[in-house]
Write a protein that holds these residues in place. Structure first.
Motif, PDB file in Angstrom:
ATOM      1  N   ILE A 141       0.853  -1.180   0.000  1.00 63.62           N
ATOM      2  CA  ILE A 141       0.000   0.000   0.000  1.00 63.62           C
ATOM      3  C   ILE A 141       0.892   1.235   0.000  1.00 63.62           C
ATOM      4  N   ARG A 142       0.538   2.215  -0.811  1.00 62.62           N
ATOM      5  CA  ARG A 142       1.307   3.469  -0.883  1.00 62.62           C
ATOM      6  C   ARG A 142       0.504   4.565  -0.186  1.00 62.62           C
ATOM      7  N   PHE A 143       1.204   5.444   0.559  1.00 56.06           N
ATOM      8  CA  PHE A 143       0.524   6.561   1.210  1.00 56.06           C
ATOM      9  C   PHE A 143       1.475   7.742   1.352  1.00 56.06           C
ATOM     10  N   ALA A 144       0.914   8.936   1.447  1.00 51.17           N
ATOM     11  CA  ALA A 144       1.699  10.161   1.584  1.00 51.17           C
ATOM     12  C   ALA A 144       1.780  10.566   3.052  1.00 51.17           C
ATOM     13  N   ASN A 150       2.354   5.364  13.980  1.00 53.87           N
ATOM     14  CA  ASN A 150       0.904   5.480  13.889  1.00 53.87           C
ATOM     15  C   ASN A 150       0.422   5.422  12.436  1.00 53.87           C
ATOM     16  N   SER A 151       1.031   6.234  11.556  1.00 57.01           N
ATOM     17  CA  SER A 151       0.593   6.248  10.148  1.00 57.01           C
ATOM     18  C   SER A 151       0.883   4.917   9.472  1.00 57.01           C
ATOM     19  N   ALA A 152       2.009   4.290   9.820  1.00 61.27           N
ATOM     20  CA  ALA A 152       2.351   2.995   9.236  1.00 61.27           C
ATOM     21  C   ALA A 152       1.389   1.907   9.708  1.00 61.27           C
ATOM     22  N   ALA A 153       0.993   1.961  10.991  1.00 64.82           N
ATOM     23  CA  ALA A 153       0.057   0.953  11.519  1.00 64.82           C
ATOM     24  C   ALA A 153      -1.309   1.074  10.843  1.00 64.82           C
ATOM     25  N   LYS A 154      -1.772   2.296  10.596  1.00 64.71           N
ATOM     26  CA  LYS A 154      -3.064   2.492   9.918  1.00 64.71           C
ATOM     27  C   LYS A 154      -3.003   1.963   8.489  1.00 64.71           C
ATOM     28  N   ALA A 155      -1.884   2.262   7.792  1.00 63.26           N
ATOM     29  CA  ALA A 155      -1.726   1.782   6.413  1.00 63.26           C
ATOM     30  C   ALA A 155      -1.655   0.259   6.386  1.00 63.26           C
ATOM     31  N   GLU A 156      -0.948  -0.322   7.354  1.00 62.77           N
ATOM     32  CA  GLU A 156      -0.839  -1.786   7.403  1.00 62.77           C
ATOM     33  C   GLU A 156      -2.212  -2.429   7.621  1.00 62.77           C
ATOM     34  N   ALA A 157      -3.033  -1.828   8.485  1.00 64.00           N
ATOM     35  CA  ALA A 157      -4.377  -2.378   8.737  1.00 64.00           C
ATOM     36  C   ALA A 157      -5.212  -2.352   7.452  1.00 64.00           C
ATOM     37  N   ARG A 158      -5.119  -1.261   6.696  1.00 66.39           N
ATOM     38  CA  ARG A 158      -5.862  -1.166   5.419  1.00 66.39           C
ATOM     39  C   ARG A 158      -5.377  -2.231   4.434  1.00 66.39           C
ATOM     40  N   LEU A 159      -4.049  -2.417   4.391  1.00 68.74           N
ATOM     41  CA  LEU A 159      -3.482  -3.402   3.467  1.00 68.74           C
ATOM     42  C   LEU A 159      -3.919  -4.809   3.844  1.00 68.74           C
ATOM     43  N   ARG A 160      -3.884  -5.136   5.136  1.00 69.34           N
ATOM     44  CA  ARG A 160      -4.285  -6.489   5.569  1.00 69.34           C
ATOM     45  C   ARG A 160      -5.759  -6.743   5.254  1.00 69.34           C
ATOM     46  N   LYS A 161      -6.587  -5.719   5.401  1.00 63.23           N
ATOM     47  CA  LYS A 161      -8.010  -5.867   5.064  1.00 63.23           C
ATOM     48  C   LYS A 161      -8.163  -6.169   3.573  1.00 63.23           C
ATOM     49  N   TRP A 162      -7.411  -5.431   2.725  1.00 61.10           N
ATOM     50  CA  TRP A 162      -7.485  -5.650   1.280  1.00 61.10           C
ATOM     51  C   TRP A 162      -6.997  -7.049   0.905  1.00 61.10           C
ATOM     52  N   GLY A 170      -0.837 -13.133   4.094  1.00 60.51           N
ATOM     53  CA  GLY A 170       0.393 -12.395   4.303  1.00 60.51           C
ATOM     54  C   GLY A 170       1.140 -12.859   5.530  1.00 60.51           C
ATOM     55  N   ALA A 171       2.441 -12.576   5.565  1.00 62.29           N
ATOM     56  CA  ALA A 171       3.274 -12.886   6.725  1.00 62.29           C
ATOM     57  C   ALA A 171       2.810 -12.047   7.913  1.00 62.29           C
ATOM     58  N   PRO A 172       3.113 -12.475   9.139  1.00 67.16           N
ATOM     59  CA  PRO A 172       2.645 -11.728  10.309  1.00 67.16           C
ATOM     60  C   PRO A 172       3.318 -10.367  10.473  1.00 67.16           C
ATOM     61  N   ASP A 173       4.513 -10.216   9.914  1.00 65.66           N
ATOM     62  CA  ASP A 173       5.255  -8.964  10.046  1.00 65.66           C
ATOM     63  C   ASP A 173       5.269  -8.215   8.721  1.00 65.66           C
ATOM     64  N   ALA A 174       5.278  -6.897   8.817  1.00 64.86           N
ATOM     65  CA  ALA A 174       5.334  -6.037   7.632  1.00 64.86           C
ATOM     66  C   ALA A 174       6.678  -5.333   7.590  1.00 64.86           C
ATOM     67  N   GLU A 175       7.006  -4.775   6.435  1.00 60.09           N
ATOM     68  CA  GLU A 175       8.143  -3.879   6.340  1.00 60.09           C
ATOM     69  C   GLU A 175       7.678  -2.588   5.706  1.00 60.09           C
ATOM     70  N   VAL A 193       3.880   0.374   2.830  1.00 59.05           N
ATOM     71  CA  VAL A 193       3.928  -0.799   3.715  1.00 59.05           C
ATOM     72  C   VAL A 193       3.900  -2.016   2.804  1.00 59.05           C
ATOM     73  N   LEU A 194       4.797  -2.965   3.058  1.00 58.99           N
ATOM     74  CA  LEU A 194       4.883  -4.184   2.262  1.00 58.99           C
ATOM     75  C   LEU A 194       4.702  -5.393   3.166  1.00 58.99           C
ATOM     76  N   ILE A 195       3.892  -6.331   2.719  1.00 61.08           N
ATOM     77  CA  ILE A 195       3.691  -7.599   3.443  1.00 61.08           C
ATOM     78  C   ILE A 195       4.011  -8.742   2.494  1.00 61.08           C
ATOM     79  N   ARG A 196       4.953  -9.568   2.918  1.00 61.96           N
ATOM     80  CA  ARG A 196       5.318 -10.729   2.086  1.00 61.96           C
ATOM     81  C   ARG A 196       4.156 -11.712   2.055  1.00 61.96           C
ATOM     82  N   LEU A 197       3.832 -12.171   0.853  1.00 59.33           N
ATOM     83  CA  LEU A 197       2.713 -13.100   0.697  1.00 59.33           C
ATOM     84  C   LEU A 197       3.184 -14.545   0.795  1.00 59.33           C
ATOM     85  N   LYS A 198       2.374 -15.366   1.435  1.00 59.92           N
ATOM     86  CA  LYS A 198       2.723 -16.780   1.599  1.00 59.92           C
ATOM     87  C   LYS A 198       2.177 -17.576   0.428  1.00 59.92           C
TER      88      LYS A 198
END
Length: 198
Positions: A141-144, A150-162, A170-175, A193-198
């Motif tokens: 997910i890309r964001f400005a 805080n901003s990274a956690a919100k973006a990660e939550a949106r990405l995991r939902k998608w 996705g893996a349990p940890d994000a980068e 935010v990037l999440i490795r896919l299993k």
């Protein structure tokens, strides 16, 4: 038109183009960027395939990324703090891996392709290590704005939902990835935010 206004306009006519070109020289477009292939896109989300990347990395704490000296340790390495006293070009993005279930907190600079192909110099600072970032498929997910926990956690939550909606695991940890120098205004910044896919 008053003399004062004419002087102000003349100074602006000189300063604005100079500032713009200075910003362009230091903006992300001026740097080599890590390669990837887009498999699927639905703005602001993507599924990407990355090749193996060679990186210079160091341990970090994400609460204030870089404030623990991690960024400067890596910057000194590419500035010549290595066994060959070799200057290495800056690239984008800077990858950050917060401490998680399966990883220690790390910050990493991707080495330019030519440097990686010819063999990276050995870091002088024992905090810095050369390692391979294994390639693979990632949800992104890309964001400005300014990246922080805080901003990274919100973006990660949106990405995991998608990813969940796409039935992708996705893996349990994000980068996280940052593409811009610190002086880039928030609305123009590119963060991911990037999440490795299993």
């Amino acid at each position: 038109m008053t003399l004062k206004l004419m002087i102000c306009l003349s100074v602006a006519a000189i300063f604005v183009p100079l500032a713009f070109f200075a910003w362009r020289l230091t903006a992300r477009d001026a740097y080599e960027s890590a390669e990837y292939t887009v498999i699927e896109s639905a703005t602001p989300f993507e599924v990407r395939e990355y090749p193996d990347l060679t990186m210079a990395t160091t341990n970090m704490e994400f609460k204030l990324p870089g404030d623990d000296g991690s960024f400067m340790a890596l910057f000194e390495f590419i500035s010549g703090a290595n066994d060959q006293e070799q200057k290495v070009a800056m690239t984008t993005p800077v990858f950050m891996e917060p401490k998680g279930q399966e990883q220690q907190g790390q910050m990493g600079f991707v080495l330019p392709k030519k440097v990686a192909e010819h063999g990276a110099p050995n870091p002088s600072n024992e905090r810095v290590h050369i390692r391979k970032r294994p390639g693979g498929r990632f949800g992104v997910i890309r964001f400005a704005g300014r990246m922080n926990s805080n901003s990274a956690a919100k973006a990660e939550a949106r990405l995991r939902k998608w990813l969940n909606e796409k039935k992708l695991v996705g893996a349990p940890d994000a980068e996280y990835a940052g593409y811009d120098p610190p002086w880039t205004p928030g609305p123009l910044r590119r963060n991911e935010v990037l999440i490795r896919l299993k």
